[in-house]
Design a protein around this motif. Sequence first.
Motif, PDB file in Angstrom:
ATOM      1  N   ASN F  15       3.238  -1.092  -7.450  1.00  0.00           N
ATOM      2  CA  ASN F  15       3.004  -1.914  -6.553  1.00  0.00           C
ATOM      3  C   ASN F  15       2.737  -0.919  -5.218  1.00  0.00           C
ATOM      4  OD1 ASN F  15       3.646  -4.543  -7.260  1.00  0.00           O
ATOM      5  ND2 ASN F  15       5.795  -4.284  -6.238  1.00  0.00           N
ATOM      6  N   ILE F  17       0.609   1.513  -5.424  1.00  0.00           N
ATOM      7  CA  ILE F  17      -0.955   1.587  -5.636  1.00  0.00           C
ATOM      8  C   ILE F  17      -1.644   0.557  -5.274  1.00  0.00           C
ATOM      9  CG2 ILE F  17      -2.718   2.430  -7.358  1.00  0.00           C
ATOM     10  CD1 ILE F  17      -0.299   3.927  -8.947  1.00  0.00           C
ATOM     11  N   VAL F  18      -1.147  -0.849  -5.855  1.00  0.00           N
ATOM     12  CA  VAL F  18      -1.819  -2.078  -5.354  1.00  0.00           C
ATOM     13  C   VAL F  18      -1.918  -2.208  -3.963  1.00  0.00           C
ATOM     14  CG1 VAL F  18      -1.541  -4.526  -5.661  1.00  0.00           C
ATOM     15  CG2 VAL F  18      -0.972  -3.148  -7.666  1.00  0.00           C
ATOM     16  N   GLN F  20      -2.294  -0.134  -1.575  1.00  0.00           N
ATOM     17  CA  GLN F  20      -3.524   0.796  -1.031  1.00  0.00           C
ATOM     18  C   GLN F  20      -4.877   0.106  -1.239  1.00  0.00           C
ATOM     19  OE1 GLN F  20      -3.314   4.651  -2.913  1.00  0.00           O
ATOM     20  NE2 GLN F  20      -1.291   4.974  -2.867  1.00  0.00           N
ATOM     21  N   TYR F  21      -4.938  -0.694  -2.116  1.00  0.00           N
ATOM     22  CA  TYR F  21      -6.154  -1.436  -2.120  1.00  0.00           C
ATOM     23  C   TYR F  21      -6.270  -2.923  -1.696  1.00  0.00           C
ATOM     24  CZ  TYR F  21      -7.640   2.490  -5.122  1.00  0.00           C
ATOM     25  OH  TYR F  21      -7.881   3.677  -5.485  1.00  0.00           O
ATOM     26  N   ALA F  22      -5.008  -3.443  -1.347  1.00  0.00           N
ATOM     27  CA  ALA F  22      -4.903  -4.775  -1.166  1.00  0.00           C
ATOM     28  C   ALA F  22      -5.437  -5.298   0.132  1.00  0.00           C
ATOM     29  CB  ALA F  22      -3.498  -5.171  -1.294  1.00  0.00           C
TER      30      ALA F  22
END
Lengths: 111, 111, 111, 111, 111, 111
Positions: F15, F17-18, F20-22
């Motif tokens: 989550n 990592i997600v 960081q791009y969300a």
Amino acid sequence: MSSREEFRKEREQLNEIVMQYAGKTTKRFFNLDTNVYKDGALSARTKEMLGLVASLVLRCDDCITYHMNQCLEENISDEEMDEIMSVGLIVGGSITIPHIRRAIKFWDENK
Amino acid sequence: MSSREEFRKEREQLNEIVMQYAGKTTKRFFNLDTNVYKDGALSARTKEMLGLVASLVLRCDDCITYHMNQCLEENISDEEMDEIMSVGLIVGGSITIPHIRRAIKFWDENK
Amino acid sequence: MSSREEFRKEREQLNEIVMQYAGKTTKRFFNLDTNVYKDGALSARTKEMLGLVASLVLRCDDCITYHMNQCLEENISDEEMDEIMSVGLIVGGSITIPHIRRAIKFWDENK
Amino acid sequence: MSSREEFRKEREQLNEIVMQYAGKTTKRFFNLDTNVYKDGALSARTKEMLGLVASLVLRCDDCITYHMNQCLEENISDEEMDEIMSVGLIVGGSITIPHIRRAIKFWDENK
Amino acid sequence: MSSREEFRKEREQLNEIVMQYAGKTTKRFFNLDTNVYKDGALSARTKEMLGLVASLVLRCDDCITYHMNQCLEENISDEEMDEIMSVGLIVGGSITIPHIRRAIKFWDENK
Amino acid sequence: MSSREEFRKEREQLNEIVMQYAGKTTKRFFNLDTNVYKDGALSARTKEMLGLVASLVLRCDDCITYHMNQCLEENISDEEMDEIMSVGLIVGGSITIPHIRRAIKFWDENK
């Protein structure tokens, strides 16, 4: 070996076994599957995005990884990747989240 | 231990745990699930092929492996196996390919 | 006009429109889709049963009706039809029941 | 009234009923669902294509019709539409064909 | 005749045809399907909600209507219905919306 | 480390990592996904059961494990758990069994 190379290698090895047993239908389908993503009225870049979102909503990790690899080669940006994932998330719901988690981890490791 | 024996053993162990918690509905369903593949108007052989293609288009690796095992016992040939996979591939599309890859690998190792 | 003729006619009319827009991939896929059910290592009869159960668990009424039509031409018996439906029902669960209802109605009207 | 206007009107009427019962989650989700297709790193045009292919492989006629309508407004060409459908067909298989038939009929009537 | 009565009548008529062809597996499965929603460790009320949300995320209109009918008999409130739909919407995504629209219309007409 | 702790930890790491791009859509959806299971007209306990059965019929192991964890915190009993699984099994069919096996193993290890 990066997760990207590992994926490619395993895929190649398994494809070789498949081709040992493949009859005409399987072989022709594999050809169609390669050709459908080539430049046409739509660019290969757009088609890889289409393939990625289709794979995401159908929740197939291998297919997602394959198209993410292709998106890396088409220089899709982080922002574009997030927006592709967002469309898949809204269409497909929270059930897609575990696949998005694994996909973004792959993206983060290989971009 | 072959991949076939490994699969059977793990399945058996997990089924034992399931049965510790299973009420009447679960137990009866498991019975139906065994009986539906027995010889009737259609042979067990044909029914295992039906079970396999259904598992393939629904993209369930465990179910595919289970029915492949049964197909091995029914002496399905390589050519017949390729044709079952082909029907599943045409009906279900490229999203079934990762499952076909793993299935044919299992077939190749155990036939 | 029977429900069987009606189905065929509508399918044909829509296919004509599809073909006006179809590029190479679509046309080739339609060919594969016809050829995959032809006699080979497995008989056309068996392959139509495979196509039917795959359509049932994927819950596509049009595809079910199409393969039921083919099963009628292959002289599948009532008992065989019930067993195909049973495999699909057990694999796919109660969610397939509305499709089974409509399928058996079609079968009852046209056999 | 064209099939396009008919679709829009029925959708609007049903949305009004949904909104009478909708709590916070439903309302917020509907907002996200509108916003996710707006211009961003990817154009609205590309996002509508993504929404369309996702709807096709998930085999939802209403969703397909909705995104086809949007594609009409984004001036998607016949060739582009065929290629979107082709990607969906290859990924999702023959089970998508009945949806493609109805989609192309809608396209043919309204473009 | 209300949409609720119409639904029940059609379902009953089709079930009669199904039962004319049904073998042992089909009959037993239909029994399990009735019994699984009865009072047990969980109340029938809770189980109908489970059946409804499962039908919604699997996107089966007939199954949704059936369980909505049962929810009406269990005196589910408007607020509870909205929350069941919300869970399904979040889990299953926008692809469930056309089914929610038809479901809420049925609810609105029959509650 | 128990299978429960392991699951939580991996989920948390991914989550991060997600996130960081969300973009906005992803973040808002994640909020909705948390809030939809909170006490409302229906209790959190009931909503977690709804989430679990929805995850089971959609056959998502991660989602099943997540909701099983929540069910452990809501003190769902063994009998209740069996009945939730039974509803999912009847609605979704034998294709859910491999997921039930893994789910009950997790339940057995962590309850």
